[in-house]
Scaffold this motif. Structure first.
Motif, PDB file in Angstrom:
ATOM      1  N   MET A  43       0.839  -1.081  -0.004  1.00 19.53           N
ATOM      2  CA  MET A  43      -0.036   0.115   0.244  1.00 19.53           C
ATOM      3  C   MET A  43       0.956   1.284   0.055  1.00 19.53           C
ATOM      4  O   MET A  43       1.916   1.458   0.787  1.00 19.53           O
ATOM      5  N   THR A  44       0.574   2.181  -0.862  1.00 19.19           N
ATOM      6  CA  THR A  44       1.391   3.439  -1.068  1.00 19.19           C
ATOM      7  C   THR A  44       1.144   4.304   0.320  1.00 19.19           C
ATOM      8  O   THR A  44       0.148   4.327   0.625  1.00 19.19           O
ATOM      9  N   GLN A  45       2.334   4.625   0.531  1.00 17.77           N
ATOM     10  CA  GLN A  45       2.195   5.572   1.914  1.00 17.77           C
ATOM     11  C   GLN A  45       2.212   6.915   1.541  1.00 17.77           C
ATOM     12  O   GLN A  45       2.917   7.395   0.409  1.00 17.77           O
ATOM     13  N   THR A  46       1.622   7.731   2.323  1.00 16.92           N
ATOM     14  CA  THR A  46       1.281   9.360   1.942  1.00 16.92           C
ATOM     15  C   THR A  46       2.010  10.177   2.688  1.00 16.92           C
ATOM     16  O   THR A  46       2.287  10.091   4.030  1.00 16.92           O
ATOM     17  N   VAL A  47       2.621  11.295   2.021  1.00 14.01           N
ATOM     18  CA  VAL A  47       3.446  12.178   2.731  1.00 14.01           C
ATOM     19  C   VAL A  47       2.719  13.385   2.548  1.00 14.01           C
ATOM     20  O   VAL A  47       2.761  13.925   1.449  1.00 14.01           O
ATOM     21  N   LEU A  48       2.752  14.414   3.448  1.00 17.05           N
ATOM     22  CA  LEU A  48       2.493  15.733   3.167  1.00 17.05           C
ATOM     23  C   LEU A  48       3.750  16.453   3.567  1.00 17.05           C
ATOM     24  O   LEU A  48       4.202  16.585   4.506  1.00 17.05           O
ATOM     25  N   LEU A  49       4.190  17.271   2.474  1.00 15.73           N
ATOM     26  CA  LEU A  49       5.527  17.866   2.386  1.00 15.73           C
ATOM     27  C   LEU A  49       5.038  19.454   2.298  1.00 15.73           C
ATOM     28  O   LEU A  49       4.109  19.908   1.760  1.00 15.73           O
ATOM     29  N   THR A  88       8.202  10.985  -4.714  1.00 12.95           N
ATOM     30  CA  THR A  88       7.382  10.371  -5.785  1.00 12.95           C
ATOM     31  C   THR A  88       8.083   9.117  -6.364  1.00 12.95           C
ATOM     32  O   THR A  88       7.607   8.178  -6.467  1.00 12.95           O
ATOM     33  N   LEU A  89       9.290   9.314  -6.630  1.00 14.04           N
ATOM     34  CA  LEU A  89      10.104   8.371  -7.413  1.00 14.04           C
ATOM     35  C   LEU A  89      10.503   7.112  -6.362  1.00 14.04           C
ATOM     36  O   LEU A  89      10.625   6.163  -6.800  1.00 14.04           O
ATOM     37  N   GLU A  90      10.539   7.613  -5.069  1.00 17.35           N
ATOM     38  CA  GLU A  90      10.673   6.741  -4.349  1.00 17.35           C
ATOM     39  C   GLU A  90       9.517   5.739  -3.837  1.00 17.35           C
ATOM     40  O   GLU A  90       9.606   4.795  -3.192  1.00 17.35           O
ATOM     41  N   GLY A  91       8.575   6.160  -4.479  1.00 12.79           N
ATOM     42  CA  GLY A  91       7.114   5.528  -4.273  1.00 12.79           C
ATOM     43  C   GLY A  91       6.299   6.052  -3.132  1.00 12.79           C
ATOM     44  O   GLY A  91       5.067   5.242  -2.973  1.00 12.79           O
ATOM     45  N   ARG A 143      -7.998  17.673   6.174  1.00 15.11           N
ATOM     46  CA  ARG A 143      -8.763  17.100   5.157  1.00 15.11           C
ATOM     47  C   ARG A 143      -8.405  15.484   5.135  1.00 15.11           C
ATOM     48  O   ARG A 143      -9.388  14.817   5.330  1.00 15.11           O
ATOM     49  N   THR A 144      -7.126  15.172   4.886  1.00 12.81           N
ATOM     50  CA  THR A 144      -6.795  13.754   4.684  1.00 12.81           C
ATOM     51  C   THR A 144      -5.487  13.471   5.566  1.00 12.81           C
ATOM     52  O   THR A 144      -4.426  14.184   5.270  1.00 12.81           O
ATOM     53  N   GLN A 145      -5.632  12.630   6.576  1.00 14.64           N
ATOM     54  CA  GLN A 145      -4.460  12.549   7.436  1.00 14.64           C
ATOM     55  C   GLN A 145      -3.476  11.606   6.669  1.00 14.64           C
ATOM     56  O   GLN A 145      -3.693  10.587   6.175  1.00 14.64           O
ATOM     57  N   PRO A 146      -2.164  12.238   6.464  1.00 14.42           N
ATOM     58  CA  PRO A 146      -1.169  11.447   5.761  1.00 14.42           C
ATOM     59  C   PRO A 146      -0.410  10.463   6.935  1.00 14.42           C
ATOM     60  O   PRO A 146      -0.811  10.426   7.942  1.00 14.42           O
TER      61      PRO A 146
END
Length: 236
Positions: free
Chosen positions: A1-7, A23-26, A44-47
């Protein structure tokens, strides 16, 4: 499952470069330019993890961190800072951040620290203890220190300690190995999953800040430095 990052980074060049690298790291990356946008997006969307620049106009990274922690949000936070003084790094930890990277940074170091934060969040930061070392209640008790591992709470005597995720993990590691000197490489591997090398001050900063929260006037120190080797928790 892709992990989400808020930068959140106000420098456009750094933001775009880091967004592309992540992004290139996945990772699935949402990149914003200031603290106001960061808070709005986090609500809005918990990373899975936040990467916050300390110095941003308006609401800076430290303020974003304080707001989220005050709301009870325990999402791991990695701070990006151009500030190199120990006091500045401590300010980030005091705000509730879990780790920091000093600019200019190597993107591989950012990747390593993110992996370590996410690994701890997923409950894989510690090796499983041997059968005879397991404590069914999830309690660790040594030298007047008591830890509830499942609730992630800790006390020295009757005083509850306010610890960040990294501080708790470090204290748990030392407490579970009370009386044993743990070398720097072992601690880095168990807590961060990555050895940042002999020149890194990262561990010393965390130990120093943990001591500030643990130590009491007239009470014996608990965390001791063994020069050239590492650290040990014991009551002298």
């Amino acid at each position: 499952m892709t992990q989400t990052v808020l930068l959140a980074e106000d420098d456009r060049a750094i933001r775009h470069a880091l967004e592309r690298a992540l992004t290139l790291e996945g990772y699935a990356v949402t990149a914003v330019a200031d603290g106001v946008e960061a808070l709005a997006q986090a609500h809005r969307t918990q990373p899975d993890v936040l990467v916050l620049d300390v110095m941003m106009p308006g609401i800076d990274g430290l303020q974003v961190c304080r707001v989220l922690r005050a709301e009870g949000d325990r999402t791991p936070i990695l701070m990006l800072t151009a500030l190199v003084e120990t006091a500045d790094r401590i300010a980030g930890l005091d705000a509730g951040a879990d780790d920091y990277v000093v600019k200019p940074f190597d993107v591989e170091e950012v990747f390593a620290r993110l992996r370590a934060l996410l690994r701890r969040t997923n409950g894989t930061s510690f090796e499983a203890p041997k059968e005879e070392e397991r404590i069914p209640t999830g309690q660790v008790s040594v030298a007047g220190l008591r830890m509830d591992v499942q609730a992630r709470r800790a006390w020295r005597g009757d005083r509850e300690l306010e610890l960040t995720r990294t501080e708790f993990d470090l204290l748990e590691l030392l407490a579970r190995n009370a009386g044993i000197v743990l070398d720097h490489a072992t601690i880095y591997d168990r807590i961060w999953g990555y050895d940042f090398g002999p020149g890194s001050k990262n561990l010393a900063v965390y130990v120093g800040y943990l001591r500030r929260k643990l130590d009491e006037p007239g009470a014996p120190a608990l965390i001791h430095t063994v020069r050239g080797v590492g650290y040990v928790l014991r009551e002298d």
